[in-house]
Design a protein around this motif. Structure first.
Motif, PDB file in Angstrom:
ATOM      1  N   ALA A   6      38.775  47.919  19.179  1.00 33.25           N
ATOM      2  CA  ALA A   6      40.050  47.932  18.464  1.00 33.25           C
ATOM      3  C   ALA A   6      41.173  48.035  19.492  1.00 33.25           C
ATOM      4  CB  ALA A   6      40.115  49.106  17.490  1.00 33.25           C
ATOM      5  N   GLU A   7      41.992  47.000  19.557  1.00 35.73           N
ATOM      6  CA  GLU A   7      43.088  46.924  20.530  1.00 35.73           C
ATOM      7  C   GLU A   7      44.104  45.915  20.009  1.00 35.73           C
ATOM      8  OE1 GLU A   7      45.797  46.932  23.091  1.00 35.73           O
ATOM      9  OE2 GLU A   7      44.153  48.304  23.568  1.00 35.73           O
ATOM     10  N   ASP A   8      45.374  46.340  19.900  1.00 36.27           N
ATOM     11  CA  ASP A   8      46.360  45.437  19.321  1.00 36.27           C
ATOM     12  C   ASP A   8      46.886  44.413  20.312  1.00 36.27           C
ATOM     13  OD1 ASP A   8      47.697  47.481  20.671  1.00 36.27           O
ATOM     14  OD2 ASP A   8      49.480  47.288  19.409  1.00 36.27           O
ATOM     15  N   SER A   9      46.625  44.592  21.590  1.00 35.47           N
ATOM     16  CA  SER A   9      46.976  43.583  22.575  1.00 35.47           C
ATOM     17  C   SER A   9      45.889  42.511  22.593  1.00 35.47           C
ATOM     18  CB  SER A   9      47.114  44.203  23.968  1.00 35.47           C
ATOM     19  OG  SER A   9      47.145  43.211  24.966  1.00 35.47           O
ATOM     20  N   THR A  10      46.255  41.318  22.186  1.00 39.17           N
ATOM     21  CA  THR A  10      45.273  40.235  22.115  1.00 39.17           C
ATOM     22  C   THR A  10      44.650  39.961  23.475  1.00 39.17           C
ATOM     23  OG1 THR A  10      46.489  39.221  20.287  1.00 39.17           O
ATOM     24  CG2 THR A  10      44.916  37.829  21.467  1.00 39.17           C
ATOM     25  N   LEU A  11      45.466  39.991  24.527  1.00 39.69           N
ATOM     26  CA  LEU A  11      44.972  39.695  25.867  1.00 39.69           C
ATOM     27  C   LEU A  11      43.929  40.713  26.304  1.00 39.69           C
ATOM     28  CD1 LEU A  11      45.218  37.894  28.361  1.00 39.69           C
ATOM     29  CD2 LEU A  11      47.044  39.405  29.180  1.00 39.69           C
ATOM     30  N   LEU A  12      44.229  42.014  26.127  1.00 37.94           N
ATOM     31  CA  LEU A  12      43.284  43.047  26.527  1.00 37.94           C
ATOM     32  C   LEU A  12      42.040  43.011  25.643  1.00 37.94           C
ATOM     33  CD1 LEU A  12      42.482  45.424  28.254  1.00 37.94           C
ATOM     34  CD2 LEU A  12      43.861  46.915  26.790  1.00 37.94           C
ATOM     35  N   ARG A  13      42.225  42.785  24.357  1.00 38.50           N
ATOM     36  CA  ARG A  13      41.081  42.726  23.441  1.00 38.50           C
ATOM     37  C   ARG A  13      40.125  41.610  23.839  1.00 38.50           C
ATOM     38  NH1 ARG A  13      43.795  42.414  18.928  1.00 38.50           N
ATOM     39  NH2 ARG A  13      43.528  40.205  18.495  1.00 38.50           N
ATOM     40  N   GLU A  14      40.668  40.442  24.137  1.00 39.38           N
ATOM     41  CA  GLU A  14      39.807  39.328  24.523  1.00 39.38           C
ATOM     42  C   GLU A  14      39.169  39.570  25.893  1.00 39.38           C
ATOM     43  OE1 GLU A  14      42.078  35.765  24.223  1.00 39.38           O
ATOM     44  OE2 GLU A  14      42.083  35.774  22.019  1.00 39.38           O
ATOM     45  N   GLY A  15      39.934  40.224  26.780  1.00 41.72           N
ATOM     46  CA  GLY A  15      39.378  40.533  28.090  1.00 41.72           C
ATOM     47  C   GLY A  15      38.212  41.505  28.012  1.00 41.72           C
ATOM     48  N   LEU A  16      38.356  42.540  27.180  1.00 41.71           N
ATOM     49  CA  LEU A  16      37.269  43.504  26.994  1.00 41.71           C
ATOM     50  C   LEU A  16      36.052  42.835  26.350  1.00 41.71           C
ATOM     51  CD1 LEU A  16      39.182  46.691  25.781  1.00 41.71           C
ATOM     52  CD2 LEU A  16      37.811  46.475  27.859  1.00 41.71           C
ATOM     53  N   THR A  17      36.314  41.965  25.391  1.00 41.82           N
ATOM     54  CA  THR A  17      35.216  41.260  24.729  1.00 41.82           C
ATOM     55  C   THR A  17      34.432  40.433  25.733  1.00 41.82           C
ATOM     56  OG1 THR A  17      36.440  41.168  22.641  1.00 41.82           O
ATOM     57  CG2 THR A  17      34.628  39.604  22.925  1.00 41.82           C
ATOM     58  N   ARG A  18      35.143  39.726  26.591  1.00 45.35           N
ATOM     59  CA  ARG A  18      34.483  38.901  27.610  1.00 45.35           C
ATOM     60  C   ARG A  18      33.724  39.770  28.619  1.00 45.35           C
ATOM     61  NH1 ARG A  18      35.767  33.947  29.890  1.00 45.35           N
ATOM     62  NH2 ARG A  18      36.420  33.433  27.762  1.00 45.35           N
ATOM     63  N   LEU A  19      34.342  40.875  29.044  1.00 46.61           N
ATOM     64  CA  LEU A  19      33.694  41.770  30.004  1.00 46.61           C
ATOM     65  C   LEU A  19      32.384  42.316  29.444  1.00 46.61           C
ATOM     66  CD1 LEU A  19      33.551  43.643  32.504  1.00 46.61           C
ATOM     67  CD2 LEU A  19      35.033  45.231  31.267  1.00 46.61           C
ATOM     68  N   LEU A  20      32.429  42.798  28.219  1.00 47.57           N
ATOM     69  CA  LEU A  20      31.236  43.400  27.623  1.00 47.57           C
ATOM     70  C   LEU A  20      30.156  42.359  27.357  1.00 47.57           C
ATOM     71  CD1 LEU A  20      33.095  45.857  25.250  1.00 47.57           C
ATOM     72  CD2 LEU A  20      31.686  46.479  27.229  1.00 47.57           C
ATOM     73  N   ALA A  21      30.572  41.167  26.958  1.00 43.66           N
ATOM     74  CA  ALA A  21      29.598  40.095  26.753  1.00 43.66           C
ATOM     75  C   ALA A  21      28.919  39.725  28.062  1.00 43.66           C
ATOM     76  CB  ALA A  21      30.283  38.881  26.131  1.00 43.66           C
ATOM     77  N   ASP A  22      29.692  39.704  29.152  1.00 41.06           N
ATOM     78  CA  ASP A  22      29.125  39.411  30.465  1.00 41.06           C
ATOM     79  C   ASP A  22      28.103  40.453  30.888  1.00 41.06           C
ATOM     80  OD1 ASP A  22      30.643  37.147  30.652  1.00 41.06           O
ATOM     81  OD2 ASP A  22      32.174  38.017  31.971  1.00 41.06           O
ATOM     82  N   GLU A  23      28.273  41.688  30.394  1.00 38.57           N
ATOM     83  CA  GLU A  23      27.326  42.764  30.688  1.00 38.57           C
ATOM     84  C   GLU A  23      26.180  42.803  29.680  1.00 38.57           C
ATOM     85  OE1 GLU A  23      27.327  44.890  33.308  1.00 38.57           O
ATOM     86  OE2 GLU A  23      28.987  43.676  34.108  1.00 38.57           O
ATOM     87  N   GLU A  24      26.097  41.760  28.849  1.00 38.47           N
ATOM     88  CA  GLU A  24      25.029  41.589  27.867  1.00 38.47           C
ATOM     89  C   GLU A  24      25.068  42.625  26.754  1.00 38.47           C
ATOM     90  OE1 GLU A  24      21.314  41.299  29.947  1.00 38.47           O
ATOM     91  OE2 GLU A  24      21.837  39.376  30.855  1.00 38.47           O
TER      92      GLU A  24
END
Length: 214
Positions: A6-24
């Motif tokens: 949960a993050e209202d900044s779209t940029l940070l939200r998408e960045g976290l999503t990508r980071l966590l996906a990269d970590e499987e």
């Protein structure tokens, strides 16, 4: 692990999503408001929630209140709260009820990927992760009344590491001392904070809460 963000900044939200996906890790939902967060957790029942403190609709402590609600309704869900600034009252509110599986980090910590992932792992495992900067500001405060003034510099170092959720073994490795030395320092801290006769892991949390002003 399975997560909801949960993050209202779209940029940070998408960045976290990508980071966590990269970590499987599996991101079950990535939302922008506190209400959506609670709904997503109820729907998907993740292992861990990562949320900002200040979220819509009010942009005050909506994310924190959602985190507390999640802790109440789904107590097995770990919660890692992100904040832009050091606000130790928020950390204290998270820890006060039940410290297991909870963390409080500054957003800057996300850029230090290893630290962020380490905190996430500790929360998922049922531990505690408190931002080092929060602990540093509290421990460094010069207006602390006794018994905190009775702690030696090394005991303050150990308490600093305890507050971040590190075990005695991890503290020994980080401070380059033996585990037995850390155990002695921890027991001394408990004695000086009048926690020697309190049993269980709660002594560590009680020591931290006293530093946080609760």
């Amino acid at each position: 692990m399975r997560l909801v963000l949960a993050e209202d900044s779209t940029l940070l939200r998408e960045g976290l999503t990508r980071l966590l996906a990269d970590e499987e890790h599996e991101v079950l939902a990535a939302v922008g408001t506190a209400d959506q967060l609670v709904e997503a957790v109820g729907r998907s029942r993740p292992d861990v929630v990562v949320t900002d403190v200040r979220m819509p609709p009010n942009h005050t402590d909506d994310g924190l209140r959602a985190a507390l609600e999640i802790r109440r309704r789904w107590p097995d869900t770990g919660v890692l709260v992100l904040s832009q600034y050091v606000e130790r009252r928020y950390a204290a509110r998270l820890l006060a009820d039940r410290p297991e599986g909870v963390g409080y980090l500054l957003k800057d910590r996300v850029a230090q990927v290893d630290d962020f992932l380490d905190a996430l792992d500790r929360v998922a495992a049922g531990g505690t992760a408190l931002d080092p900067e929060v602990v540093r500001q509290v421990v460094a405060g010069s207006a602390r009344p006794d018994p905190f003034g009775r702690l030696t510099p090394r005991e303050r170092d150990v308490l600093h590491e305890m507050a971040q959720g590190h075990t005695n073994l991890a503290i020994a490795q980080r401070l380059h001392v033996s585990q037995s030395a850390v155990e002695k320092h921890v027991n001394a801290i408990f004695d000086k904070l009048d926690l020697a006769h309190t049993t269980g892991y709660s002594r560590r949390i009680l020591a931290v809460l006293r530093y946080l002003g609760t």
